[in-house]
Design a protein around this motif. Structure first.
Motif, PDB file in Angstrom:
ATOM      1  N   TYR A 281      45.264 -94.528  75.033  1.00 55.09           N
ATOM      2  CA  TYR A 281      45.241 -93.740  73.820  1.00 55.09           C
ATOM      3  C   TYR A 281      44.302 -94.355  72.784  1.00 55.09           C
ATOM      4  O   TYR A 281      43.998 -95.539  72.838  1.00 55.09           O
ATOM      5  N   GLU A 282      43.851 -93.495  71.908  1.00 54.45           N
ATOM      6  CA  GLU A 282      42.842 -93.914  70.946  1.00 54.45           C
ATOM      7  C   GLU A 282      43.527 -94.577  69.765  1.00 54.45           C
ATOM      8  O   GLU A 282      44.406 -93.996  69.157  1.00 54.45           O
ATOM      9  N   PHE A 283      43.115 -95.789  69.449  1.00 56.34           N
ATOM     10  CA  PHE A 283      43.721 -96.484  68.320  1.00 56.34           C
ATOM     11  C   PHE A 283      42.936 -96.217  67.045  1.00 56.34           C
ATOM     12  O   PHE A 283      43.503 -95.939  66.006  1.00 56.34           O
ATOM     13  N   SER A 284      41.636 -96.296  67.151  1.00 57.49           N
ATOM     14  CA  SER A 284      40.819 -95.894  66.010  1.00 57.49           C
ATOM     15  C   SER A 284      39.420 -95.575  66.499  1.00 57.49           C
ATOM     16  O   SER A 284      39.060 -95.924  67.617  1.00 57.49           O
ATOM     17  N   ASP A 711      58.351 -75.669  72.750  1.00 55.98           N
ATOM     18  CA  ASP A 711      58.071 -75.483  71.339  1.00 55.98           C
ATOM     19  C   ASP A 711      56.805 -76.264  71.007  1.00 55.98           C
ATOM     20  O   ASP A 711      56.838 -77.447  70.705  1.00 55.98           O
ATOM     21  N   LEU A 712      55.688 -75.559  71.083  1.00 55.83           N
ATOM     22  CA  LEU A 712      54.392 -76.201  70.896  1.00 55.83           C
ATOM     23  C   LEU A 712      54.243 -76.790  69.499  1.00 55.83           C
ATOM     24  O   LEU A 712      53.654 -77.845  69.306  1.00 55.83           O
ATOM     25  N   LEU A 713      54.815 -76.080  68.503  1.00 58.27           N
ATOM     26  CA  LEU A 713      54.651 -76.549  67.126  1.00 58.27           C
ATOM     27  C   LEU A 713      55.342 -77.894  66.925  1.00 58.27           C
ATOM     28  O   LEU A 713      54.782 -78.811  66.345  1.00 58.27           O
ATOM     29  N   ALA A 714      56.571 -77.998  67.470  1.00 59.70           N
ATOM     30  CA  ALA A 714      57.316 -79.252  67.328  1.00 59.70           C
ATOM     31  C   ALA A 714      56.584 -80.370  68.073  1.00 59.70           C
ATOM     32  O   ALA A 714      56.474 -81.491  67.588  1.00 59.70           O
ATOM     33  N   TYR A 715      56.055 -80.000  69.237  1.00 55.40           N
ATOM     34  CA  TYR A 715      55.358 -80.966  70.074  1.00 55.40           C
ATOM     35  C   TYR A 715      54.120 -81.515  69.338  1.00 55.40           C
ATOM     36  O   TYR A 715      53.917 -82.720  69.238  1.00 55.40           O
ATOM     37  N   ALA A 716      53.329 -80.583  68.791  1.00 52.71           N
ATOM     38  CA  ALA A 716      52.115 -80.988  68.074  1.00 52.71           C
ATOM     39  C   ALA A 716      52.472 -81.842  66.862  1.00 52.71           C
ATOM     40  O   ALA A 716      51.845 -82.861  66.574  1.00 52.71           O
ATOM     41  N   TRP A 717      53.497 -81.421  66.159  1.00 55.49           N
ATOM     42  CA  TRP A 717      53.941 -82.143  64.961  1.00 55.49           C
ATOM     43  C   TRP A 717      54.336 -83.577  65.312  1.00 55.49           C
ATOM     44  O   TRP A 717      53.906 -84.524  64.671  1.00 55.49           O
ATOM     45  N   GLU A 718      55.126 -83.714  66.387  1.00 53.84           N
ATOM     46  CA  GLU A 718      55.588 -85.044  66.769  1.00 53.84           C
ATOM     47  C   GLU A 718      54.437 -85.948  67.187  1.00 53.84           C
ATOM     48  O   GLU A 718      54.368 -87.096  66.785  1.00 53.84           O
ATOM     49  N   LEU A 719      53.530 -85.388  68.002  1.00 51.56           N
ATOM     50  CA  LEU A 719      52.395 -86.207  68.450  1.00 51.56           C
ATOM     51  C   LEU A 719      51.584 -86.676  67.257  1.00 51.56           C
ATOM     52  O   LEU A 719      51.130 -87.808  67.190  1.00 51.56           O
ATOM     53  N   ARG A 720      51.439 -85.786  66.278  1.00 50.10           N
ATOM     54  CA  ARG A 720      50.639 -86.145  65.108  1.00 50.10           C
ATOM     55  C   ARG A 720      51.351 -87.218  64.305  1.00 50.10           C
ATOM     56  O   ARG A 720      50.736 -88.183  63.855  1.00 50.10           O
ATOM     57  N   GLN A 721      52.659 -87.066  64.138  1.00 49.86           N
ATOM     58  CA  GLN A 721      53.423 -88.058  63.391  1.00 49.86           C
ATOM     59  C   GLN A 721      53.329 -89.430  64.054  1.00 49.86           C
ATOM     60  O   GLN A 721      53.279 -90.438  63.393  1.00 49.86           O
ATOM     61  N   ASP A 722      53.323 -89.429  65.410  1.00 42.85           N
ATOM     62  CA  ASP A 722      53.298 -90.688  66.149  1.00 42.85           C
ATOM     63  C   ASP A 722      51.899 -91.232  66.338  1.00 42.85           C
ATOM     64  O   ASP A 722      51.716 -92.232  67.028  1.00 42.85           O
ATOM     65  N   GLY A 723      50.887 -90.515  65.803  1.00 40.15           N
ATOM     66  CA  GLY A 723      49.513 -90.977  66.008  1.00 40.15           C
ATOM     67  C   GLY A 723      49.052 -90.827  67.445  1.00 40.15           C
ATOM     68  O   GLY A 723      48.185 -91.551  67.900  1.00 40.15           O
ATOM     69  N   ARG A 724      49.677 -89.924  68.188  1.00 34.82           N
ATOM     70  CA  ARG A 724      49.259 -89.732  69.580  1.00 34.82           C
ATOM     71  C   ARG A 724      48.629 -88.366  69.772  1.00 34.82           C
ATOM     72  O   ARG A 724      48.765 -87.717  70.805  1.00 34.82           O
ATOM     73  N   ILE A 725      47.929 -87.925  68.769  1.00 35.51           N
ATOM     74  CA  ILE A 725      47.428 -86.562  68.717  1.00 35.51           C
ATOM     75  C   ILE A 725      46.553 -86.228  69.922  1.00 35.51           C
ATOM     76  O   ILE A 725      46.500 -85.105  70.393  1.00 35.51           O
ATOM     77  N   ARG A 726      45.904 -87.237  70.470  1.00 41.79           N
ATOM     78  CA  ARG A 726      45.014 -87.053  71.594  1.00 41.79           C
ATOM     79  C   ARG A 726      45.750 -86.472  72.809  1.00 41.79           C
ATOM     80  O   ARG A 726      45.192 -85.768  73.620  1.00 41.79           O
ATOM     81  N   GLN A 727      47.037 -86.791  72.910  1.00 44.93           N
ATOM     82  CA  GLN A 727      47.816 -86.292  74.031  1.00 44.93           C
ATOM     83  C   GLN A 727      47.992 -84.787  74.011  1.00 44.93           C
ATOM     84  O   GLN A 727      48.387 -84.178  74.985  1.00 44.93           O
TER      85      GLN A 727
END
Ligand SMILES: *[C@@H]1O[C@H](CO)[C@@H](O)[C@H](O)[C@H]1NC(C)=O
Ligand SMILES: *[C@@H]1O[C@H](CO)[C@@H](O)[C@H](O)[C@H]1NC(C)=O
Ligand SMILES: *[C@@H]1O[C@H](CO)[C@@H](O)[C@H](O)[C@H]1NC(C)=O
Ligand SMILES: *[C@@H]1O[C@H](CO)[C@@H](O)[C@H](O)[C@H]1NC(C)=O
Ligand SMILES: *[C@@H]1O[C@H](CO)[C@@H](O)[C@H](O)[C@H]1NC(C)=O
Ligand SMILES: *[C@@H]1O[C@H](CO)[C@@H](O)[C@H](O)[C@H]1NC(C)=O
Length: 807
Positions: A281-284, A711-727
């Motif tokens: 995963y991308e750190f920065s 639930d795509l919205l919840a999924y996207a939200w969680e990934l973004r909150q966790d900094g794993r948006i790339r997933q």
């Protein structure tokens, strides 16, 4: 130490049992490494061997990769000279490493250190760090090591820098493409002139500078702060060598595998291995925004990516060429309002806070003096224009003094303090009287300038009218000078023609169920392909009303709307004839693993942008204020060039007249795309379309439906909150082509669109500018409507929906 010895012993034991001719991590002078054989480091992290990449031709390379993730190659020996056959071998010959093909040609060899005396017993070893080292067993002298010749990857233990006596440089270079390791366009090197800093080169052009080293990090990379718990960044600058390296902090246990990669797109990313998910995963990543483009705003300009325009002048300065500046040509930069007068005490310093320091290439650096001395020297020296501490740790010490144009300044959060020399009249504490005079001096030319600009812009607009219209995608044929639409002549097709074209609406010609009816493919006698939408007979609308609506739809012409060619009204039949779209609809691609690969990252972003433009046109620019109400992947058609075309627009409106969805309980829409206020209360507005757009955006990026249990919205939200948006990104997309900054921005916009409260959602015009403007700051989204909530309203609606149509 004991641990290591015992492991070595174990391995030795294992070897003797298996009677293998070479140990796992070393190669002796008498041994050869053939294709298919590998060396593995003692800790099993790295592996050296032959690999191939391209699918069309056979090209073999020797390289080092991660054992857990063999597709990630961190170093390549013969990057410019691939082997044509697989029967080559690697061996040690006369103290160098040589790669020999089947015809005994030397394809590649390690460089020879001429200053070395006779080598008696060379041995090659792949170290735990990933470094491949050739040394003399007798005296431990390093003859050659792979860390001195980085490829596109930087690992802990490597360095980037320059030997100032020999001129030798340690630097990273990008690959040509993800399957061609030969040298690409980008280089990441140490700049040794002025204060040390890293420079990203695009060929011979500077693309980005990290900004001066300020003791603990580079001035323009405030992100480096986030690593300080685990890593230590080190810059050493002596008269012999300048180098940058990274070390793990003492006592930090088990760092995950990590690497810094310079991609062929010119982006540098820090990637970290996630052991649990078994992926990277991308750190920065950097450079990040438009302000990272080197010298974006010219001399004495400052860049702030959240400002519009992004360039401003330093305090006490104004644009050198105001007209060019207002046209967003910032290259001329800024000049002083009041020239510096070096005599006497007419100057002072203005504190400019939180910046990436100006380019130090022509600056003077003295690390040995304190900041007060720095200030004193700068104020006494007529040619000193600004100063700043050279080391920000411990409150700031050392001294950088600039005597030339100040360039490449950017406002950043957590940036440095810059003290800028100005004439006293340009400092804040100026008397009112002086201010008034200045205002007088400024206002007069400004008024003149504004008048001039207005005239200029009007001329420009007239000249550009045509192109501007083309930009908006408005079909010129229906766009006259006053901006209104001509009365469109809409051809009427007779029923016989349509029946002949569609083979009497045969099932073989059925393209699918669209909203409001079935769609058939047809071919007119002239060969022109059409799509025929046969409207369901639900509408009790009168003929005149229907024609009015159809004329309205016909008038809507935009590059991102499907074009209506005509209609057919006979007996009880009502049909709309559209241009035929060879590539079917978007859902056909994005929700299919194989076809998904046909839509790469760039194409997807363009599709999203196209849809947003089409929606903006419907909502605002068409002057008819159409609400689509059923925006979804199946309603986005794709032409031969994958240009998205919204279909079924205007139909909702034509059906609306006689069907009040609140009274009848009939909601036009599709589950998964419906905003909560629409699904629950039948409340409809442009913001319900914005909601559907947000869902669609996230679907296009993720390749997943927002439907059923997902639930795509919840999924996207969680990934973004966790900094794993790339997933979130669809696996069908080649991950090396995704641009992190775009990903972050698009998902951000998507989440803003699906906010629970309609007022929190942006309008389509804001969406369009958010998507296209890299520099814009976006408000933080709140948590979107999550499934627990949507379930409570989805079930009653489901019944009415399935009642309408099975789509
Ligand atoms: C790449 O190597 C693999 C074996 O490692 C082989 O099966 C494949 O055919 C090779 N590809 C090409 C294009 O030679
Ligand atoms: C591989 O083949 C190409 C064309 O046949 C030739 O130009 C090239 O020199 C060969 N490379 C090696 C390493 O043999
Ligand atoms: C060459 O060998 C000398 C003497 O051991 C050493 O100081 C120097 O760093 C070596 N040069 C390279 C490029 O490895
Ligand atoms: C950087 O240069 C210094 C001075 O020459 C040297 O002592 C140090 O080992 C170098 N750093 C690395 C990581 O090689
Ligand atoms: C931008 O402005 C500079 C002067 O400030 C001028 O020399 C240059 O030609 C301009 N560039 C363009 C593209 O107009
Ligand atoms: C004054 O500053 C300029 C630019 O920083 C420098 O080149 C020059 O050596 C300085 N002069 C003195 C006397 O320090």
């Amino acid at each position: 130490m004991w641990d290591r010895t015992s492991r070595l012993f174990d391995t030795a034991l294992l070897f003797s049992l298996l009677s293998v001719s070479y140990s796992f991590d070393t190669l002796k002078q008498t041994e050869t490494l053939a294709n298919g054989q590998t060396l593995v480091s003692l800790n099993s992290d790295f592996e050296l061997g032959f690999f191939n990449r391209s699918t069309s031709t056979t090209k073999w390379y020797i390289g080092i990769w991660y054992t857990v993730s063999p597709e990630i190659v961190v170093w390549v020996a013969n990057h410019e000279n691939p082997l044509n056959d697989s029967s080559s071998t690697l061996s040690i010959s006369k103290g160098t490493l040589v790669l020999i093909d089947s015809l005994q040609n030397i394809i590649w060899s390690s460089s020879v250190n001429l200053s070395k005396p006779k080598i008696l017993d060379p041995i090659l070893k792949l170290h735990d760090s990933g470094n491949l080292v050739l040394k003399d067993q007798n005296n431990d002298d390093i003859l050659w090591q792979s860390f001195d010749y980085p490829s596109n990857t930087f690992l802990l233990g490597m360095k980037i820098g320059k030997d100032l006596t020999t001129g030798f440089e340690w630097y990273m270079s990008s690959w040509k493409s993800s399957d061609d390791p030969s040298k690409g366009n980008y280089y990441y090197k140490m700049n040794t002139i002025g204060q040390p800093e890293m420079v990203l080169w695009d060929g011979d052009r500077i693309k980005f500078k990290t900004g001066a080293w300020v003791g603990v990090r580079f001035s323009g990379l405030p992100d480096m702060k986030t690593y300080t718990n685990t890593l230590q960044f080190i810059v050493v600058s002596t008269s012999k060598e300048v180098n940058f390296s990274i070390e793990a902090n003492k006592g930090v246990p088990n760092l995950p595998l990590s690497r810094i990669v310079l991609y062929e797109t010119g982006v540098i990313k820090c990637m970290v291995w996630g052991q649990d998910k078994k992926n990277w995963y991308e750190f920065s990543s950097w450079p990040n925004d438009m302000c990272d483009n080197y010298d974006k705003c010219g001399p004495f300009g400052t860049c702030n990516s959240i400002d519009v325009p992004i360039c401003k002048c330093l305090p006490g300065f104004h644009p050198k060429s105001p007209i060019e500046w207002s046209m967003r040509n910032f290259s001329g930069g800024c000049e002083r309002k009041t020239p510096l007068n070096c005599q006497g005490h007419s100057n002072g310093f203005k504190l400019v806070k939180s910046v990436k320091l100006p380019d130090t290439e022509n600056a003077m650096v003295d690390a040995s003096i304190i900041i007060e001395e720095c200030k004193r020297r700068c104020s006494l020296n007529c040619s000193c224009l600004a100063y700043s501490p050279s080391d920000i740790s411990g409150g700031g010490s050392g001294c950088i003094m600039w005597g030339h144009n100040l360039i490449d300044i950017k406002y950043i959060e957590g940036g440095q303090d810059l003290y800028l020399k100005l004439d006293k009249s340009d400092l804040d504490a100026t008397g009112m009287k002086k201010m008034q005079v200045i205002i007088g001096i400024i206002v007069m030319p400004t008024v003149l300038l504004l008048a001039l600009l207005t005239v200029y812009c009007i001329c420009l607009r007239q000249r550009r009218r045509k192109t501007a219209c083309a930009d908006l995608g408005i079909d010129k044929r229906n766009y006259n000078e006053s901006g209104s639409l001509h009365n469109t002549e809409l051809p009427i097709f007779d029923l016989e023609t349509v029946i002949a074209a569609t083979a009497n609406f045969s099932d073989a010609n059925k393209l699918g169920h669209g909203g409001f009816g079935i769609v058939y493919k047809g071919v007119l006698s002239g060969g022109e392909e059409i799509a025929v939408k046969r409207l369901s007979k639900d509408s009790s609308q009168g003929l005149n009303e229907f024609m009015n609506e159809v004329m309205l739809i016909a008038k809507l012409q935009h590059r991102n709307l499907v074009r209506l060619l005509g209609c057919c009204i006979q007996r009880s039949e009502r049909m709309l004839i559209y241009e035929f779209m060879p590539n079917k609809s978007l859902d056909f691609f994005i929700f299919d693993k194989v076809r998904g690969e046909l839509l790469n990252w760039r194409t997807r972003l363009e599709i999203i942008t196209g849809i947003s433009r089409g929606m903006l046109y419907l909502h605002q620019d068409s002057r008819f204020n159409i609400i689509h109400r059923d925006l979804k992947a199946a309603n986005i058609l794709l032409d031969g060039e994958m240009t998205p075309k919204i279909s079924d627009f205007g139909l909702a409106r034509s059906f609306e007249r006689d069907q009040n969805e609140i009274d009848t309980g009939r909601v036009v829409g599709t589950r998964g795309y419906m905003s909560p206020e629409y699904a629950m209360k039948g409340k409809i507005s442009v913001k319900s379309d914005v909601y559907s757009f947000g869902v669609l955006l996230l679907e296009i990026i993720s390749g997943k439906r927002n439907q059923g249990n997902h639930d795509l919205l919840a999924y996207a939200w969680e990934l973004r909150q966790d900094g794993r948006i790339r997933q979130l990104v669809d696996e069908a997309i080649d991950s090396s082509t995704t641009v992190a900054s775009d990903l972050v921005r698009f998902v951000h916009v998507g989440l803003l669109c699906v906010q629970e409260c309609a007022d929190d959602r942006p309008t389509m015009s804001t969406v369009v500018s958010m998507l296209s403007n890299e520099g814009m700051t976006l408000p933080e989204p709140k948590i979107p409507v999550l499934s627990s909530k949507s379930q409570s309203f989805s079930s009653p609606i489901e019944l009415t929906l399935t009642g309408i149509e099975g789509r």
